[in-house]
Design a protein around this motif. Structure first.
Motif, mmCIF file in Angstrom:
data_model
loop_
_atom_site.group_PDB
_atom_site.id
_atom_site.type_symbol
_atom_site.label_atom_id
_atom_site.label_comp_id
_atom_site.label_asym_id
_atom_site.label_seq_id
_atom_site.Cartn_x
_atom_site.Cartn_y
_atom_site.Cartn_z
ATOM 1 N N ILE A 1 -2.608 -8.256 -4.711
ATOM 2 C CA ILE A 1 -3.388 -7.524 -3.742
ATOM 3 C C ILE A 1 -2.389 -6.562 -3.187
ATOM 4 N N ASP A 2 -2.645 -5.226 -3.158
ATOM 5 C CA ASP A 2 -1.730 -4.122 -2.641
ATOM 6 C C ASP A 2 -2.790 -3.788 -1.315
ATOM 7 N N LYS A 3 -2.426 -4.323 -0.160
ATOM 8 C CA LYS A 3 -3.034 -4.066 1.218
ATOM 9 C C LYS A 3 -2.709 -2.652 1.475
ATOM 10 N N LYS A 4 -1.704 -1.973 1.074
ATOM 11 C CA LYS A 4 -1.499 -0.610 1.597
ATOM 12 C C LYS A 4 -2.463 0.426 1.125
#
Length: 68
Positions: free
Chosen positions: A12-15
């Motif tokens: 998961i890439d929260k950015k």
């Protein structure tokens, strides 16, 4: 995450609010043809789990150097 017959990885890439999930499934014995194998795995991994009766959208099987 590990379940019976499958190991899955999630990134998961929260950015940028994106994600990716990959599953590695335990091998099964061939039913004798690529079409029979696909139908069997579709029923086991998709149709039963998600309670669907819709058939999958298929594509033609390509062949390279004798492999399908």
């Amino acid at each position: 995450m590990t379940n019976e017959g499958v190991i899955s990885y999630t990134f998961i890439d929260k950015k940028d609010k994106s994600w990716c999930q990959t599953g590695i499934y335990k091998s099964t014995v061939s039913k004798g043809s690529i079409d029979a194998d696909f139908d069997s795995e579709w029923q086991t991994l998709v149709a039963k789990q998600y309670h669907t009766t819709e058939p999958p959208l298929g594509t033609d099987t390509s062949e390279a150097e004798g492999w399908k």
